[in-house]
Design a protein around this motif. Structure first.
Motif, PDB file in Angstrom:
ATOM      1  N   CYS A 119       0.924  -2.228  11.995  1.00  0.00           N
ATOM      2  CA  CYS A 119       0.839  -2.028  10.537  1.00  0.00           C
ATOM      3  C   CYS A 119       2.113  -2.486   9.822  1.00  0.00           C
ATOM      4  O   CYS A 119       2.049  -3.172   8.810  1.00  0.00           O
ATOM      5  CB  CYS A 119       0.549  -0.574  10.205  1.00  0.00           C
ATOM      6  SG  CYS A 119      -0.032  -0.362   8.516  1.00  0.00           S
ATOM      7  N   SER A 139       0.954   0.841  17.468  1.00  0.00           N
ATOM      8  CA  SER A 139       0.233   0.984  16.193  1.00  0.00           C
ATOM      9  C   SER A 139       1.188   0.898  15.002  1.00  0.00           C
ATOM     10  O   SER A 139       0.870   0.310  13.977  1.00  0.00           O
ATOM     11  CB  SER A 139      -0.546   2.304  16.161  1.00  0.00           C
ATOM     12  OG  SER A 139       0.310   3.396  15.877  1.00  0.00           O
ATOM     13  N   MET A 173      -3.984   8.365   6.967  1.00  0.00           N
ATOM     14  CA  MET A 173      -3.660   7.016   6.487  1.00  0.00           C
ATOM     15  C   MET A 173      -4.907   6.265   6.016  1.00  0.00           C
ATOM     16  O   MET A 173      -4.795   5.301   5.268  1.00  0.00           O
ATOM     17  CB  MET A 173      -2.979   6.200   7.607  1.00  0.00           C
ATOM     18  CG  MET A 173      -1.543   6.580   7.844  1.00  0.00           C
ATOM     19  SD  MET A 173      -0.900   5.624   9.241  1.00  0.00           S
ATOM     20  CE  MET A 173       0.262   6.809   9.913  1.00  0.00           C
ATOM     21  N   LYS A 207       7.112   9.887  11.459  1.00  0.00           N
ATOM     22  CA  LYS A 207       8.331   9.618  12.232  1.00  0.00           C
ATOM     23  C   LYS A 207       8.844  10.872  12.959  1.00  0.00           C
ATOM     24  O   LYS A 207       9.132  10.810  14.163  1.00  0.00           O
ATOM     25  CB  LYS A 207       9.419   9.015  11.338  1.00  0.00           C
ATOM     26  CG  LYS A 207      10.605   8.582  12.173  1.00  0.00           C
ATOM     27  CD  LYS A 207      11.753   8.077  11.350  1.00  0.00           C
ATOM     28  CE  LYS A 207      12.950   7.803  12.258  1.00  0.00           C
ATOM     29  NZ  LYS A 207      14.163   7.603  11.453  1.00  0.00           N
ATOM     30  N   VAL A 217       1.073   4.325  21.000  1.00  0.00           N
ATOM     31  CA  VAL A 217       1.308   4.867  19.653  1.00  0.00           C
ATOM     32  C   VAL A 217       2.298   3.970  18.913  1.00  0.00           C
ATOM     33  O   VAL A 217       2.073   3.593  17.755  1.00  0.00           O
ATOM     34  CB  VAL A 217       1.832   6.320  19.738  1.00  0.00           C
ATOM     35  CG1 VAL A 217       2.270   6.822  18.373  1.00  0.00           C
ATOM     36  CG2 VAL A 217       0.752   7.240  20.318  1.00  0.00           C
ATOM     37  N   GLN A 252       0.836  -1.192   0.000  1.00  0.00           N
ATOM     38  CA  GLN A 252       0.000   0.000   0.000  1.00  0.00           C
ATOM     39  C   GLN A 252       0.874   1.247   0.000  1.00  0.00           C
ATOM     40  O   GLN A 252       1.153   1.830   1.024  1.00  0.00           O
ATOM     41  CB  GLN A 252      -0.965  -0.025   1.180  1.00  0.00           C
ATOM     42  CG  GLN A 252      -2.124   0.930   1.037  1.00  0.00           C
ATOM     43  CD  GLN A 252      -2.951   0.682  -0.209  1.00  0.00           C
ATOM     44  OE1 GLN A 252      -2.848  -0.352  -0.839  1.00  0.00           O
ATOM     45  NE2 GLN A 252      -3.757   1.642  -0.580  1.00  0.00           N
ATOM     46  N   LYS A 269       5.343   6.409   1.980  1.00  0.00           N
ATOM     47  CA  LYS A 269       6.739   6.637   2.395  1.00  0.00           C
ATOM     48  C   LYS A 269       6.953   8.099   2.810  1.00  0.00           C
ATOM     49  O   LYS A 269       7.577   8.381   3.838  1.00  0.00           O
ATOM     50  CB  LYS A 269       7.631   6.272   1.203  1.00  0.00           C
ATOM     51  CG  LYS A 269       9.095   6.067   1.513  1.00  0.00           C
ATOM     52  CD  LYS A 269       9.797   5.658   0.201  1.00  0.00           C
ATOM     53  CE  LYS A 269      11.268   5.933   0.239  1.00  0.00           C
ATOM     54  NZ  LYS A 269      12.043   4.862   0.865  1.00  0.00           N
ATOM     55  N   LEU A 276      -3.513   3.948  16.505  1.00  0.00           N
ATOM     56  CA  LEU A 276      -2.783   5.225  16.435  1.00  0.00           C
ATOM     57  C   LEU A 276      -3.664   6.383  16.905  1.00  0.00           C
ATOM     58  O   LEU A 276      -3.227   7.249  17.680  1.00  0.00           O
ATOM     59  CB  LEU A 276      -2.303   5.456  14.990  1.00  0.00           C
ATOM     60  CG  LEU A 276      -1.578   6.769  14.699  1.00  0.00           C
ATOM     61  CD1 LEU A 276      -0.404   6.989  15.647  1.00  0.00           C
ATOM     62  CD2 LEU A 276      -1.075   6.794  13.254  1.00  0.00           C
ATOM     63  N   LEU A 285       0.263  13.478  15.149  1.00  0.00           N
ATOM     64  CA  LEU A 285       0.257  12.011  15.086  1.00  0.00           C
ATOM     65  C   LEU A 285      -1.174  11.513  14.976  1.00  0.00           C
ATOM     66  O   LEU A 285      -1.488  10.606  14.208  1.00  0.00           O
ATOM     67  CB  LEU A 285       0.923  11.415  16.332  1.00  0.00           C
ATOM     68  CG  LEU A 285       2.456  11.404  16.341  1.00  0.00           C
ATOM     69  CD1 LEU A 285       2.980  10.989  17.707  1.00  0.00           C
ATOM     70  CD2 LEU A 285       3.006  10.475  15.259  1.00  0.00           C
TER      71      LEU A 285
END
Ligand code: HEC
Length: 141
Positions: free
Chosen positions: A131, A127, A80, A43, A124, A24, A35, A98, A73
Motif C-alpha cells: 500500500c 501488506s 482501512m 504501527k 503483514v 487517500q 495518518k 494484511l 492488526l
C-alpha cells in the motif's frame, strides 16, 4: 446558473474523482484520518508483535498480548476498507494481504509457535509495503 460556472463545477467534480487514488487521507464520514489510524493503531501493534516475538514470549500474559496485537492488526485491515476509504485495487489488495497475514499470525500465536509467528509477520509487513509504495511514497501529481 451561468454556463461557465457549470463547466467549472463539472471540472472540479471530475478532478475530485481522480484525486483519491493518489491521496487517500480519510474516509467519507468518520473523523479518523489514515495518518491517525496508522500512527495510533497499526504501527504500535506491529511494533508490539515484533518486539514481543524478539524478546521471546514466555508467560500467558506475553502470549495474550501478542494475540491482542495480531487481532487488532487484522481488524485494522477491515477499518482501512470502511467508510469509502479504499480508492483502488492496490489498496484493496494490500488490505487482503494484511487480513490474511494477520490471520495466519494469530493462528501461530494461538498455537504458541513463535517461529511460525515470526514468519507470518513478514506477510503483514508485505501488506504495508504494497500500500505505501503507491499511496504513501508515490509523488502526488
Ligand atoms: C491500504 C493501505 C495501507 C496499508 C495496508 C498500510 N498503510 Fe500505513 N499508510 C497508508 C497511507 C495512505 C499513509 C499516509 C497517510 C497520510 O499521511 O495522510 C500511511 C502512513 C503510515 C505511517 C505514517 C503515519 C504518520 O504519522 O505520518 C505509518 C507509521 C504507517 N503508515 C504504518 C503502517 C504499517 C506498520 C502498516 C502495516 C502493518 C501499514 N502502515 C499498512 C496506507 C496504508
Amino acid at each position: 446558473m451561468p454556463k461557465r460556472a457549470v463547466a467549472l463545477l463539472s471540472l472540479a467534480l471530475v478532478f475530485s474523482l481522480f484525486l483519491p487514488a493518489s491521496a487517500q487521507k480519510k474516509g467519507k464520514t468518520r473523523p479518523l484520518t489514515t495518518k491517525q489510524l496508522m500512527a495510533g493503531l497499526v504501527k504500535p501493534q506491529l511494533v508490539a508483535v515484533q518486539e514481543g516475538l524478539k524478546a521471546g514470549p514466555k508467560t500467558d500474559e506475553d502470549w495474550a498480548a501478542l494475540a491482542t496485537s495480531a487481532a487488532l492488526l487484522n481488524e485494522s485491515g477491515y477499518l482501512m476498507m470502511d467508510d469509502h476509504r479504499c480508492p483502488d485495487e492496490i489498496w484493496k489488495t494490500a488490505c487482503e494481504e494484511l487480513k490474511t497475514g494477520s490471520t495466519t499470525l494469530a493462528a501461530a500465536i494461538e498455537k504458541r509457535d513463535a517461529a511460525a509467528a515470526t514468519e507470518h509477520v513478514a506477510l503483514v509487513i508485505k501488506s504495508c509495503k504494497t500500500c505505501h509504495a503507491e499511496h504513501k511514497y508515490k509523488k502526488k501529481p
